[in-house]
Motif scaffolding. Structure first.
Motif, PDB file in Angstrom:
ATOM      1  N   SER A  20      61.325   2.302  80.782  1.00  0.00           N
ATOM      2  CA  SER A  20      61.182   3.735  80.471  1.00  0.00           C
ATOM      3  C   SER A  20      62.405   4.399  81.104  1.00  0.00           C
ATOM      4  O   SER A  20      62.916   5.496  80.733  1.00  0.00           O
ATOM      5  N   ARG A  24      65.139   7.040  79.617  1.00  0.00           N
ATOM      6  CA  ARG A  24      65.239   8.429  80.025  1.00  0.00           C
ATOM      7  C   ARG A  24      66.617   8.774  80.429  1.00  0.00           C
ATOM      8  O   ARG A  24      67.164   9.700  80.258  1.00  0.00           O
ATOM      9  N   SER A  52      60.265  18.206  72.623  1.00  0.00           N
ATOM     10  CA  SER A  52      60.516  17.354  71.637  1.00  0.00           C
ATOM     11  C   SER A  52      60.156  18.043  70.421  1.00  0.00           C
ATOM     12  O   SER A  52      58.815  17.692  69.886  1.00  0.00           O
ATOM     13  N   VAL A  67      53.986  15.552  72.056  1.00  0.00           N
ATOM     14  CA  VAL A  67      53.391  16.104  73.361  1.00  0.00           C
ATOM     15  C   VAL A  67      52.927  15.104  74.147  1.00  0.00           C
ATOM     16  O   VAL A  67      52.454  14.232  73.490  1.00  0.00           O
ATOM     17  N   ASP A  68      53.230  15.111  75.504  1.00  0.00           N
ATOM     18  CA  ASP A  68      52.772  14.082  76.383  1.00  0.00           C
ATOM     19  C   ASP A  68      51.480  13.957  76.212  1.00  0.00           C
ATOM     20  O   ASP A  68      50.591  14.829  76.422  1.00  0.00           O
ATOM     21  N   GLU A  69      51.093  12.483  76.410  1.00  0.00           N
ATOM     22  CA  GLU A  69      49.566  12.422  76.489  1.00  0.00           C
ATOM     23  C   GLU A  69      48.824  12.752  77.622  1.00  0.00           C
ATOM     24  O   GLU A  69      47.645  13.115  77.619  1.00  0.00           O
ATOM     25  N   LYS A  70      49.615  13.097  78.742  1.00  0.00           N
ATOM     26  CA  LYS A  70      48.951  13.591  79.945  1.00  0.00           C
ATOM     27  C   LYS A  70      48.888  15.098  80.043  1.00  0.00           C
ATOM     28  O   LYS A  70      48.320  15.840  80.889  1.00  0.00           O
ATOM     29  N   SER A  71      49.462  15.774  78.765  1.00  0.00           N
ATOM     30  CA  SER A  71      49.307  17.177  78.757  1.00  0.00           C
ATOM     31  C   SER A  71      47.886  17.796  79.016  1.00  0.00           C
ATOM     32  O   SER A  71      47.051  17.311  78.468  1.00  0.00           O
ATOM     33  N   TRP A  74      47.076  20.175  75.712  1.00  0.00           N
ATOM     34  CA  TRP A  74      46.946  19.566  74.542  1.00  0.00           C
ATOM     35  C   TRP A  74      45.521  19.530  73.857  1.00  0.00           C
ATOM     36  O   TRP A  74      45.452  19.722  72.827  1.00  0.00           O
ATOM     37  N   LYS A 138      48.792   9.535  67.553  1.00  0.00           N
ATOM     38  CA  LYS A 138      49.320   9.087  68.799  1.00  0.00           C
ATOM     39  C   LYS A 138      50.326   7.955  68.552  1.00  0.00           C
ATOM     40  O   LYS A 138      50.358   7.147  67.669  1.00  0.00           O
ATOM     41  N   ASP A 141      53.545   7.090  74.285  1.00  0.00           N
ATOM     42  CA  ASP A 141      52.560   7.900  75.388  1.00  0.00           C
ATOM     43  C   ASP A 141      52.525   9.077  74.718  1.00  0.00           C
ATOM     44  O   ASP A 141      52.677  10.073  75.841  1.00  0.00           O
ATOM     45  N   HIS A 142      53.007   9.511  73.621  1.00  0.00           N
ATOM     46  CA  HIS A 142      52.845  10.902  72.933  1.00  0.00           C
ATOM     47  C   HIS A 142      51.987  11.138  71.945  1.00  0.00           C
ATOM     48  O   HIS A 142      51.778  10.039  71.319  1.00  0.00           O
TER      49      HIS A 142
END
Length: 172
Positions: A20, A24, A52, A67-71, A74, A138, A141-142
Motif C-alpha cells: 500500500s 500511495r 476519489s 469513501v474510506d471504510e474508516k470514515s 459514511w 465495498k 478498503d473503500h
C-alpha cells in the motif's frame, strides 16, 4: 472449469508484490479532484471530504465516489438515496479540512442552501452535482458509490482544488 490466459499467467508470475505504501507513493503523482459530499440523513445534514471522485459515463450521466471504510461520517450517509458532490474552489482548504475531520458539527456557522434534491450546497464552491445512488459496494478498503447525476451547476468561482503530492493546490 475456467482457464487463465498465458499472458495473464505470465503477468501474475513476474509481477512483484505491491504494498500500500508503494502504491500511495506512485499515486501521489496523479492529481485528484477534492470534493465534499453532502447528504441529508433524517432531518440533519451530513458530509465528508472525498478525494476519489470519478466520471463514469456521460450517457447515462454517472459518477462515482470512493469513501474510506474508516470514515466516521459514511455510515450515516451510506443509506441515503441521494447525495450532492460539492466541488471545492481554490480558496477552500479550510472547508476541505473541516469536512475531513471527525467528531464535530461540520456545518456549524456555514450559510447553507439546499440542492434541488434537498442536500446541503456549501458556500463558495466551484460546482455541484446532485446525484441519485444507483449502487454501493465495498471494494478493498473503500466503499464505492455509483450515482446518476440528476442536476448540476457551476458558480462564479475561478479556481478549483486538486490534491497532488500530498498537498492541496488551487488550479485555474
Amino acid at each position: 472449469m475456467g482457464t487463465t490466459s498465458p499472458a495473464r499467467r505470465h503477468a501474475d508470475m513476474e509481477a512483484p508484490p505491491v504494498s500500500s505504501g508503494m502504491l500511495r507513493n506512485v499515486l501521489r503523482e496523479v492529481p485528484t479532484a477534492v470534493t465534499v459530499v453532502t447528504a441529508t440523513t433524517g432531518d440533519r445534514p451530513a458530509g465528508l471530504t472525498v478525494g476519489s471522485f470519478v466520471s463514469v459515463s456521460l450517457d447515462p450521466p454517472l459518477i462515482g465516489i470512493f469513501v474510506d471504510e474508516k470514515s466516521s461520517s459514511w455510515p450515516e450517509m451510506r443509506n441515503s438515496a441521494t447525495f450532492t458532490v460539492n466541488v471545492l474552489s481554490g480558496d477552500q482548504q479550510e472547508l476541505c479540512a473541516r469536512f475531513a475531520a471527525s467528531g464535530r458539527d461540520k456545518f456549524a456557522g456555514l450559510p447553507l442552501q439546499k440542492s434541488p434534491l434537498g442536500n446541503p450546497l456549501l458556500p463558495g464552491i466551484a460546482a455541484w452535482l446532485d446525484c441519485r445512488v444507483v449502487e454501493v459496494r465495498k471494494l478493498g478498503d473503500h466503499h464505492f458509490a455509483l450515482a446518476r447525476v440528476a442536476g448540476l451547476g457551476t458558480t462564479a468561482a475561478t479556481t478549483s482544488i486538486v490534491f497532488h503530492r500530498g498537498t492541496l493546490h488551487a488550479i485555474p
